[in-house]
Design an enzyme around this catalytic site. Structure first.
Site, short mmCIF file in Angstrom:
data_model
loop_
_atom_site.label_atom_id
_atom_site.label_comp_id
_atom_site.label_asym_id
_atom_site.label_seq_id
_atom_site.Cartn_x
_atom_site.Cartn_y
_atom_site.Cartn_z
N LYS A 88 0.80 -1.23 0.00
CA LYS A 88 0.00 0.00 0.00
C LYS A 88 0.83 1.28 0.00
O LYS A 88 0.39 2.32 -0.48
CB LYS A 88 -0.95 -0.01 1.19
CG LYS A 88 -2.02 -1.11 1.04
CD LYS A 88 -3.34 -0.68 1.60
CE LYS A 88 -4.46 -1.58 1.08
NZ LYS A 88 -4.36 -2.97 1.58
N GLU A 110 -9.79 6.73 3.23
CA GLU A 110 -10.65 5.74 3.86
C GLU A 110 -9.77 4.58 4.30
O GLU A 110 -8.69 4.38 3.74
CB GLU A 110 -11.69 5.23 2.86
CG GLU A 110 -11.21 4.09 1.93
CD GLU A 110 -10.13 4.50 0.93
OE1 GLU A 110 -9.98 5.71 0.69
OE2 GLU A 110 -9.44 3.62 0.40
N SER A 376 1.68 -9.83 -0.97
CA SER A 376 1.31 -8.42 -0.85
C SER A 376 1.61 -7.81 0.51
O SER A 376 1.80 -6.61 0.63
CB SER A 376 -0.18 -8.24 -1.17
OG SER A 376 -0.97 -9.09 -0.36
C1 LIG Z 1 -5.22 -4.03 1.29
C2 LIG Z 1 -4.49 -5.27 1.05
C3 LIG Z 1 -4.84 -6.15 -0.01
C4 LIG Z 1 -6.02 -5.93 -0.91
O1 LIG Z 1 -5.97 -4.78 -1.69
P1 LIG Z 1 -5.67 -4.80 -3.24
O2 LIG Z 1 -6.01 -3.43 -3.67
O3 LIG Z 1 -6.53 -5.85 -3.87
O4 LIG Z 1 -4.23 -5.11 -3.41
C5 LIG Z 1 -4.06 -7.27 -0.22
N1 LIG Z 1 -3.02 -7.56 0.58
C6 LIG Z 1 -2.66 -6.77 1.61
C7 LIG Z 1 -1.51 -7.16 2.46
C8 LIG Z 1 -3.39 -5.59 1.88
O5 LIG Z 1 -3.02 -4.82 2.92
#
Ligand SMILES: *Cc1c(COP(=O)(O)O)cnc(C)c1O
Length: 394
Positions: A88, A110, A376
């Protein structure tokens, strides 16, 4: 400037279904983005901060033990090692620099689980911007440590008591606040919403895929993996990763969404399994809604995947057949979490665990092949959820 300069659509999807009062701000934002994107100084400042503050490039890790266990060649793109523990920050930093360049002094954002709010509070502290984060009351109660983090970083957290008191309601409230505040930039946290947000957010996450493609060529000594996969909430980490491989038709792309506890409405957040074309938060896309267009409740063990719509570019990629979107259940995600912890010493975010869990369940289909998986985020934030559920296997 009274109209958009860029195409606001992804095939039939996307667009800008926004109230007239919001249009001047969206048009101003798009113009600033087009300018900044072309400006070497802006790109250089972003690149340096991503490197020195964020920790880019993040590593590509050859997960040899887990790969051997599953009978495939497994590579992980380590966004969990980016500052604040998830992808993020790429978008938060990019948009905050853009806001500063536009002369804005305040960031509105948000947050659902709090990860995007923490990333925003972090970059606002870094750049000296005011930060106001809108958060549903339900989410704030479930995610107390992230509320505390945001406040320690100097942000003001506004609790939203409308609707279901979750992410969807927080977005509504932040958009409303933006209309009346010319000094503010609304920093949307995923590749969704009205144009130009899906375009901007995907652009700022492109380093994920570009780095991964180059790292793979160098480390694996072959041109491309057979499969690239990532979890899909709104779709920002997945689109960032896919952008590095999209033009190469030899690479299969798979997005994994939240299968939850079952296929009935309210038990999942699987837009391709139960969704239909609709409009939510200013963009036409796949939406989980009933016959009257009312948004359905969703469920996922991971808060970051618990959203009833998806970014419009993914809706287009699916329709074109370029990417496929499938789901992993809560239990499959937990199995993926446990496997990565035990075999590689990495606690993944529950969101990322959906990609791992999907691969674990379908590993026979990919036997002997090379798989690059977008990790992610890290899982420390999820321990309170995971411990009671995995406790029995300890
Ligand atoms: C917020 C988040 C997501 C989901 O958001 P995307 O916009 O689909 O990437 C996925 N993995 C993590 C670790 C997150 O914090």
């Amino acid at each position: 400037m009274s109209t958009f300069q860029l195409d606001s659509h992804y095939g039939r999807f996307g667009g800008c279904y926004a109230p007239e009062t919001l249009m001047p701000a969206l048009i101003e934002l798009e113009a600033a983005f087009v300018e900044a994107r072309a400006e070497p100084e802006f790109r250089e400042r972003l690149r340096r901060l991503l490197r020195d503050f964020g920790g880019r490039p993040t590593p590509l890790f050859h997960a040899e033990r887990l790969g051997a266990e599953w009978g495939l060649d497994l590579w992980l793109k380590r966004e969990d090692l980016l500052h604040t523990g998830a992808h993020k920050l790429n978008n938060a930093l990019g948009q905050a620099l853009l806001a500063q360049r536009m002369g804005k002094t305040r960031i509105l954002a948000e947050t659902g689980a709090g990860q995007h709010g923490v990333a925003c509070a972090t970059v606002c502290a870094l750049l000296g911007l005011d930060c106001v984060v809108y958060m549903g009351e339900m989410d704030a109660q479930r995610q107390v440590p992230n509320v505390e983090r945001m406040e320690l970083l100097g942000a003001r957290v506004v609790i939203v008591r409308a609707g279901q008191r979750t992410l969807k309601d927080a977005i509504n409230e932040a958009l409303r606040a933006w209309v009346g505040d010319p000094d503010a930039h609304y920093l949307l946290g995923s590749a969704l919403g009205p144009h130009p947000f899906p375009t901007i957010v995907a652009f700022f996450h492109e380093p994920i895929g570009k780095e991964a493609a180059a790292q793979y060529r160098e480390q694996a000594q072959t041109d491309q993996p057979d499969l690239v996969l990532a979890c899909v909430g709104g779709g920002s980490n997945a689109i960032g990763l896919f952008r590095g491989f999209m033009d190469n038709p030899e690479v299969a792309l798979v997005g994994v969404e939240a299968g939850g506890t079952g296929s009935a409405p309210g038990e999942h957040a699987a837009r391709w399994a139960g969704g239909r074309e609709g409009v939510l938060h200013g963009c036409k896309t796949l939406v989980l809604c009933d016959d009257d267009g009312q948004i359905l409740a969703t469920h996922s063990v991971s808060a970051g995947l618990d959203y009833p719509a998806v970014g419009p570019e993914h809706a287009q990629l699916a329709e074109q057949g370029r990417a496929r979107y499938l789901s992993a259940s809560d239990d499959e995600a937990l199995a993926g979490f446990a496997a990565l912890a035990r075999f590689e010493g990495i606690l993944p975010a529950l969101e990322s665990s959906h990609a791992l869990g999907w691969l674990l369940a379908r590993r026979e289909d990919w036997r002997g092949m090379s798989v690059l998986l977008g990790l992610s985020g890290r899982g420390d934030k999820d321990l309170a959820t995971v411990l009671p559920l995995l406790g029995g296997t300890r």
